[in-house]
Design a protein around this motif. Structure first.
Motif, PDB file in Angstrom:
ATOM      1  N   GLU A  53       0.846  -1.195   0.000  1.00 32.20           N
ATOM      2  CA  GLU A  53       0.000   0.000   0.000  1.00 32.20           C
ATOM      3  C   GLU A  53       0.887   1.252   0.000  1.00 32.20           C
ATOM      4  O   GLU A  53       1.962   1.249   0.616  1.00 32.20           O
ATOM      5  N   PRO A  54       0.441   2.316  -0.651  1.00 32.36           N
ATOM      6  CA  PRO A  54       1.260   3.535  -0.717  1.00 32.36           C
ATOM      7  C   PRO A  54       1.651   4.095   0.651  1.00 32.36           C
ATOM      8  O   PRO A  54       2.735   4.640   0.808  1.00 32.36           O
ATOM      9  N   GLU A  55       0.769   3.938   1.648  1.00 27.89           N
ATOM     10  CA  GLU A  55       1.074   4.456   2.979  1.00 27.89           C
ATOM     11  C   GLU A  55       2.162   3.657   3.679  1.00 27.89           C
ATOM     12  O   GLU A  55       2.856   4.171   4.555  1.00 27.89           O
ATOM     13  N   ALA A  56       2.324   2.402   3.310  1.00 28.38           N
ATOM     14  CA  ALA A  56       3.292   1.531   3.974  1.00 28.38           C
ATOM     15  C   ALA A  56       4.702   1.698   3.414  1.00 28.38           C
ATOM     16  O   ALA A  56       5.681   1.569   4.156  1.00 28.38           O
ATOM     17  N   ALA A  57       4.826   1.993   2.136  1.00 30.02           N
ATOM     18  CA  ALA A  57       6.139   2.022   1.484  1.00 30.02           C
ATOM     19  C   ALA A  57       7.144   2.943   2.179  1.00 30.02           C
ATOM     20  O   ALA A  57       8.273   2.514   2.448  1.00 30.02           O
ATOM     21  N   PRO A  58       6.789   4.190   2.500  1.00 30.42           N
ATOM     22  CA  PRO A  58       7.791   5.044   3.155  1.00 30.42           C
ATOM     23  C   PRO A  58       8.189   4.543   4.532  1.00 30.42           C
ATOM     24  O   PRO A  58       9.349   4.651   4.926  1.00 30.42           O
ATOM     25  N   LEU A  59       7.229   3.981   5.267  1.00 29.39           N
ATOM     26  CA  LEU A  59       7.538   3.454   6.584  1.00 29.39           C
ATOM     27  C   LEU A  59       8.446   2.238   6.492  1.00 29.39           C
ATOM     28  O   LEU A  59       9.396   2.095   7.265  1.00 29.39           O
ATOM     29  N   LEU A  60       8.173   1.364   5.546  1.00 28.89           N
ATOM     30  CA  LEU A  60       9.026   0.184   5.348  1.00 28.89           C
ATOM     31  C   LEU A  60      10.440   0.584   4.933  1.00 28.89           C
ATOM     32  O   LEU A  60      11.413  -0.011   5.391  1.00 28.89           O
ATOM     33  N   ALA A  61      10.549   1.609   4.105  1.00 29.03           N
ATOM     34  CA  ALA A  61      11.873   2.090   3.689  1.00 29.03           C
ATOM     35  C   ALA A  61      12.633   2.660   4.893  1.00 29.03           C
ATOM     36  O   ALA A  61      13.831   2.402   5.061  1.00 29.03           O
ATOM     37  N   ARG A  62      11.932   3.425   5.729  1.00 29.05           N
ATOM     38  CA  ARG A  62      12.566   3.969   6.934  1.00 29.05           C
ATOM     39  C   ARG A  62      12.991   2.862   7.884  1.00 29.05           C
ATOM     40  O   ARG A  62      14.056   2.930   8.503  1.00 29.05           O
ATOM     41  N   MET A  63      12.147   1.833   8.022  1.00 29.19           N
ATOM     42  CA  MET A  63      12.465   0.726   8.918  1.00 29.19           C
ATOM     43  C   MET A  63      13.724   0.019   8.447  1.00 29.19           C
ATOM     44  O   MET A  63      14.629  -0.257   9.220  1.00 29.19           O
ATOM     45  N   LYS A  64      13.784  -0.254   7.156  1.00 30.48           N
ATOM     46  CA  LYS A  64      14.958  -0.933   6.594  1.00 30.48           C
ATOM     47  C   LYS A  64      16.211  -0.081   6.773  1.00 30.48           C
ATOM     48  O   LYS A  64      17.262  -0.588   7.160  1.00 30.48           O
ATOM     49  N   ALA A  65      16.101   1.220   6.534  1.00 32.79           N
ATOM     50  CA  ALA A  65      17.248   2.115   6.660  1.00 32.79           C
ATOM     51  C   ALA A  65      17.723   2.212   8.114  1.00 32.79           C
ATOM     52  O   ALA A  65      18.919   2.360   8.368  1.00 32.79           O
ATOM     53  N   ALA A  66      16.797   2.128   9.053  1.00 28.73           N
ATOM     54  CA  ALA A  66      17.149   2.267  10.465  1.00 28.73           C
ATOM     55  C   ALA A  66      17.933   1.081  10.995  1.00 28.73           C
ATOM     56  O   ALA A  66      18.673   1.203  11.957  1.00 28.73           O
ATOM     57  N   LEU A  67      17.762  -0.069  10.363  1.00 26.42           N
ATOM     58  CA  LEU A  67      18.483  -1.249  10.820  1.00 26.42           C
ATOM     59  C   LEU A  67      19.766  -1.414  10.057  1.00 26.42           C
ATOM     60  O   LEU A  67      20.666  -2.048  10.401  1.00 26.42           O
TER      61      LEU A  67
END
Length: 88
Positions: free
Chosen positions: A74-88
């Motif tokens: 979903e469009p709302e999830a993509a930025p959050l998933l990208a941030r999550m991946k970048a944070a780890l």
């Protein structure tokens, strides 16, 4: 788990992963090669996020993974998933 709950939990996890103290602890664990800490720190963040919604770690993980398969694109999830991946 509905889409709104998935997105809220995802946001809570991202905020936890981006927290400066979490980042410091992860960096220390990486330097020390502490695999237990590297696995445990993210799980602690997730467990807190799940707990806010009445889910324990096991049920929360299973429900979150299932919701991720359903709502992860979903469009709302993509930025959050990208941030999550970048944070780890």
């Amino acid at each position: 788990m509905d889409k709104a709950t998935f997105l809220t939990i995802l946001h809570d996890i991202v905020v936890g992963f981006e927290d400066p103290e979490f980042k410091r602890q992860m960096a220390e664990a990486k330097v020390a090669g502490d695999v237990g800490q590297l696995m445990g720190l993210p799980m602690a963040v997730q467990t807190r996020a799940f707990g806010k919604h009445g889910l324990d770690a096991a049920a929360g993980t299973a429900a979150f993974k299932a919701a991720g398969r359903e709502f992860g694109l979903e469009p709302e999830a993509a930025p959050l998933l990208a941030r999550m991946k970048a944070a780890l």
